[in-house]
Design an enzyme around this catalytic site. Structure first.
Site, PDB file in Angstrom:
ATOM      1  N   LEU A  12       0.817  -1.218   0.000  1.00 52.97           N
ATOM      2  CA  LEU A  12       0.000   0.000   0.000  1.00 52.97           C
ATOM      3  C   LEU A  12       0.850   1.268   0.000  1.00 52.97           C
ATOM      4  O   LEU A  12       0.533   2.246   0.666  1.00 52.97           O
ATOM      5  CB  LEU A  12      -0.983  -0.027   1.176  1.00 52.97           C
ATOM      6  CG  LEU A  12      -1.939  -1.232   1.177  1.00 52.97           C
ATOM      7  CD1 LEU A  12      -2.825  -1.226   2.421  1.00 52.97           C
ATOM      8  CD2 LEU A  12      -2.807  -1.239  -0.088  1.00 52.97           C
ATOM      9  N   GLY A  16       0.306   1.522  -4.859  1.00 52.48           N
ATOM     10  CA  GLY A  16      -0.701   0.557  -4.417  1.00 52.48           C
ATOM     11  C   GLY A  16      -1.955   1.237  -3.904  1.00 52.48           C
ATOM     12  O   GLY A  16      -3.074   0.848  -4.257  1.00 52.48           O
ATOM     13  N   HIS A 187       8.888  -0.516 -23.068  1.00 48.99           N
ATOM     14  CA  HIS A 187       8.240   0.796 -22.860  1.00 48.99           C
ATOM     15  C   HIS A 187       9.218   1.728 -22.138  1.00 48.99           C
ATOM     16  O   HIS A 187       9.417   2.878 -22.515  1.00 48.99           O
ATOM     17  CB  HIS A 187       6.956   0.611 -22.039  1.00 48.99           C
ATOM     18  CG  HIS A 187       6.398   1.872 -21.440  1.00 48.99           C
ATOM     19  ND1 HIS A 187       6.958   2.496 -20.337  1.00 48.99           N
ATOM     20  CD2 HIS A 187       5.358   2.659 -21.806  1.00 48.99           C
ATOM     21  CE1 HIS A 187       6.275   3.589 -20.052  1.00 48.99           C
ATOM     22  NE2 HIS A 187       5.296   3.704 -20.922  1.00 48.99           N
ATOM     23  N   ASN A 188       9.846   1.200 -21.099  1.00 48.05           N
ATOM     24  CA  ASN A 188      10.765   2.031 -20.320  1.00 48.05           C
ATOM     25  C   ASN A 188      12.026   2.381 -21.112  1.00 48.05           C
ATOM     26  O   ASN A 188      12.567   3.471 -20.959  1.00 48.05           O
ATOM     27  CB  ASN A 188      11.133   1.338 -19.005  1.00 48.05           C
ATOM     28  CG  ASN A 188      10.021   1.465 -17.979  1.00 48.05           C
ATOM     29  OD1 ASN A 188       8.859   1.615 -18.334  1.00 48.05           O
ATOM     30  ND2 ASN A 188      10.363   1.389 -16.710  1.00 48.05           N
ATOM     31  N   GLU A 191      11.016   5.107 -23.135  1.00 45.15           N
ATOM     32  CA  GLU A 191      10.893   6.249 -22.202  1.00 45.15           C
ATOM     33  C   GLU A 191      12.265   6.903 -21.988  1.00 45.15           C
ATOM     34  O   GLU A 191      12.403   8.123 -22.052  1.00 45.15           O
ATOM     35  CB  GLU A 191      10.311   5.720 -20.878  1.00 45.15           C
ATOM     36  CG  GLU A 191      10.287   6.678 -19.715  1.00 45.15           C
ATOM     37  CD  GLU A 191       9.795   5.970 -18.433  1.00 45.15           C
ATOM     38  OE1 GLU A 191       8.690   5.407 -18.449  1.00 45.15           O
ATOM     39  OE2 GLU A 191      10.517   5.989 -17.411  1.00 45.15           O
ATOM     40  N   TYR A 192      13.288   6.101 -21.755  1.00 43.04           N
ATOM     41  CA  TYR A 192      14.645   6.640 -21.575  1.00 43.04           C
ATOM     42  C   TYR A 192      15.073   7.433 -22.821  1.00 43.04           C
ATOM     43  O   TYR A 192      15.658   8.508 -22.724  1.00 43.04           O
ATOM     44  CB  TYR A 192      15.663   5.503 -21.362  1.00 43.04           C
ATOM     45  CG  TYR A 192      15.845   5.016 -19.946  1.00 43.04           C
ATOM     46  CD1 TYR A 192      14.774   4.702 -19.141  1.00 43.04           C
ATOM     47  CD2 TYR A 192      17.124   4.835 -19.426  1.00 43.04           C
ATOM     48  CE1 TYR A 192      14.960   4.212 -17.852  1.00 43.04           C
ATOM     49  CE2 TYR A 192      17.321   4.346 -18.133  1.00 43.04           C
ATOM     50  CZ  TYR A 192      16.233   4.034 -17.355  1.00 43.04           C
ATOM     51  OH  TYR A 192      16.421   3.545 -16.095  1.00 43.04           O
TER      52      TYR A 192
HETATM   53  C1  6PG Z   1       6.199   4.260 -15.716  1.00 43.15           C
HETATM   54  C2  6PG Z   1       7.655   4.418 -15.371  1.00 43.15           C
HETATM   55  C3  6PG Z   1       8.037   3.823 -14.066  1.00 43.15           C
HETATM   56  C4  6PG Z   1       9.525   3.901 -13.737  1.00 43.15           C
HETATM   57  C5  6PG Z   1      10.090   5.266 -13.645  1.00 43.15           C
HETATM   58  C6  6PG Z   1      11.513   5.360 -13.092  1.00 43.15           C
HETATM   59  O1  6PG Z   1       5.964   3.715 -16.774  1.00 43.15           O
HETATM   60  O2  6PG Z   1       5.332   4.684 -14.941  1.00 43.15           O
HETATM   61  O3  6PG Z   1       8.415   3.789 -16.380  1.00 43.15           O
HETATM   62  O4  6PG Z   1       7.667   2.471 -14.111  1.00 43.15           O
HETATM   63  O5  6PG Z   1       9.707   3.301 -12.525  1.00 43.15           O
HETATM   64  O6  6PG Z   1      10.070   5.860 -14.892  1.00 43.15           O
HETATM   65  O7  6PG Z   1      12.451   4.688 -13.870  1.00 43.15           O
HETATM   66  P1  6PG Z   1      14.007   5.023 -13.700  1.00 43.15           P
HETATM   67  O8  6PG Z   1      14.257   5.195 -12.230  1.00 43.15           O
HETATM   68  O9  6PG Z   1      14.754   3.862 -14.251  1.00 43.15           O
HETATM   69  O10 6PG Z   1      14.230   6.294 -14.451  1.00 43.15           O
END
Ligand code: 6PG
Length: 469
Positions: A12, A16, A187-188, A191-192
């Protein structure tokens, strides 16, 4: 009050608590569990009505409260904790119950847990959840993988709580085993890549065009209303506006330029290397976080080497070029990530439908962007598209923006402004679109020093030459 609650959630913390409240908002009854009594009370208080949302520190009470088959989501830190929580739950579960790991677990851990829990008659799901705390509360993008039949029990809840894109839920069954965690990992990685690009374009505008924070704010806000519309461009525009509580300036100027990482971007890069799929826009984004961490060394090196004096560019011209280059490099980054997914799907038997992946990324998640609607259409037109760059609908988008990337990469190089995401995206594009690369020389070298053999353009077969005269 035994066995009545529709949904259980372990962990939680911020994610959560927000997720379980979202479940309750959507008409499902939910029961939480956490070792921390304060978190349990906080949820009960925020939930308001105990018949709708209740919680306990006791695993037995938690398990007894849930309707069967139990649908239990874990939102706990990835790694060992997931295994511990599973072990604690197991004695209280029945065959057919469902455990969903909603964290950023490494995909091989998910496969291991899936195989283990199968032996106990438990259905396991790895479900990536994206969108941060706000997303968890108001609608995240959810990427579940696991047993297709068992997903039917989870589907109504996930579809109700997920973000909606024009009424369509941003969640779908993705595939067996770790398909969901794998998709979230990539996805991440994307994102990077996008974060790196938005940050280096900021650097370029600031150093090359003397953009103030207000100007950066209005440029990024304007971009967010156009084809660059995306969550990351939107929040970046807001970041430039944020006043600092501790000084008179803007907060962004006081933030230490060392980026942290939890590992998902690195995993994407590492696994792409294993698969043999090039994702240089993601690789460099990971490397840049690593270079950023070397702050002290960077300061020393800066003093030793200095850098060229920046020749300023006309603001309007720079802004226009930057918009085009950012759009170009966003496309390249998505193309690389999706290429990796398509290949991983074959390698690991995920049977991913990339159209579905693109669809559930259109809202709720961190990489949501207007561009994803076009990407969805491209994969709808050709389900087996190996690379977005081969989609006829993307040719014009890329052709009309690549020249801006060329101009800015050379401008950055001449003026000592690092644009690694942009230049890697451009180089990837130039290499991927070259029918002839100079790797013939590498083959010749390999054969020269190691008799590794080579193939020829003009005839079939494997050849070796005695090179030394
Ligand atoms: C999301 C994000 C999340 C992730 C952060 C931090 O999709 O909501 O990807 O899951 O934990 O972006 O990632 P880093 O600490 O590796 O930058």
């Amino acid at each position: 009050m035994k066995n009545t609650y529709d949904f259980g959630l372990v962990g939680l913390g911020v994610m959560g608590r927000n997720f379980i409240l979202n479940v309750a908002d959507n008409g499902f009854t939910a029961f939480g569990n956490d070792l921390d009594a304060e978190k349990v009370s906080a949820l009960i208080e925020e939930g308001g009505d105990k018949n709708k949302v209740d919680a306990s520190t006791e695993v037995s009470t938690f398990a007894a409260a849930l309707a069967k088959p139990r649908r239990i989501m874990l939102l706990v830190p990835a790694g060992k904790v997931v295994d511990i929580v599973i072990e604690n739950l197991l004695p209280h579960l029945d065959e057919g119950d469902i455990i969903i790991d909603g964290g950023n677990s490494f995909y091989t851990d998910t496969d291991r847990r899936d195989a283990y829990l199968k032996t106990k008659g438990i259905n396991f799901f790895g479900a990536g959840v994206s969108g941060g705390a706000k997303g968890a509360r108001r609608g995240p993008s959810i990427m579940p993988g696991g047993n297709r039949e068992a997903y039917q029990h989870v589907k109504p809840i996930f579809e109700a709580v997920s973000a909606k894109y024009k009424g369509e839920p941003c969640v779908a069954y993705l595939g067996p085993k770790s398909a969901g965690n794998y998709v979230k990992m990539v996805h991440n990685g994307i994102e990077y890549g996008l974060m790196q690009l938005t940050s280096e374009i900021y650097d370029l505008l600031k150093k090359g065009g003397d953009f103030s924070n207000d100007e950066l704010h209005s440029t990024y806000s304007k971009w967010n209303k156009g084809r660059l519309q995306s969550f990351l461009v939107e929040i970046t525009s807001e970041i430039f506006e944020q006043e600092d509580d501790l000084t008179d300036g803007r907060l962004v100027d006081q933030i230490l330029d060392k980026a942290k990482q939890k590992g998902t971007g690195k995993w994407t890069s590492q696994n792409a290397m294993d698969l043999g799929i090039p994702v240089p826009s993601i690789d460099i984004a990971v490397s840049m976080r690593e270079i950023s961490a070397l702050k002290e060394e960077r300061v020393q090196a800066d003093a030793l080497y200095g850098r060229p004096k920046v020749a300023h560019m006309d603001k309007d011209k720079l802004e226009k070029l930057a918009e085009e280059a950012l759009y170009f490099s966003f496309i390249i980054t998505y193309a690389q990530g999706l290429h990796q997914l398509a290949d991983a799907s074959k390698e690991y038997g995920y049977e991913l439908d990339i159209t579905v992946v693109a669809k559930i990324w259109r809202a709720g998640c961190i990489i949501r962007a207007g561009l994803l609607a076009d990407i969805t259409e491209a994969f709808k037109a050709d389900k087996n598209l190996p690379n977005l760059l081969l989609s006829p609908t993307f040719v014009e988008k890329v052709q009309s923006t690549v020249d801006a990337a060329r101009t800015l990469v050379s401008y950055g190089a001449t003026n000592g402004i690092p644009l690694p995401g942009l230049s890697n995206s451009l180089t990837y594009f130039d290499a991927y679109t070259s029918s002839r690369l100079p790797l013939n020389v590498i083959q010749a070298q390999r054969d020269y020093f190691g008799s590794h053999t080579y193939e020829r353009l003009d005839r079939e077969g494997v050849f070796h030459t005695e090179w030394e005269k």
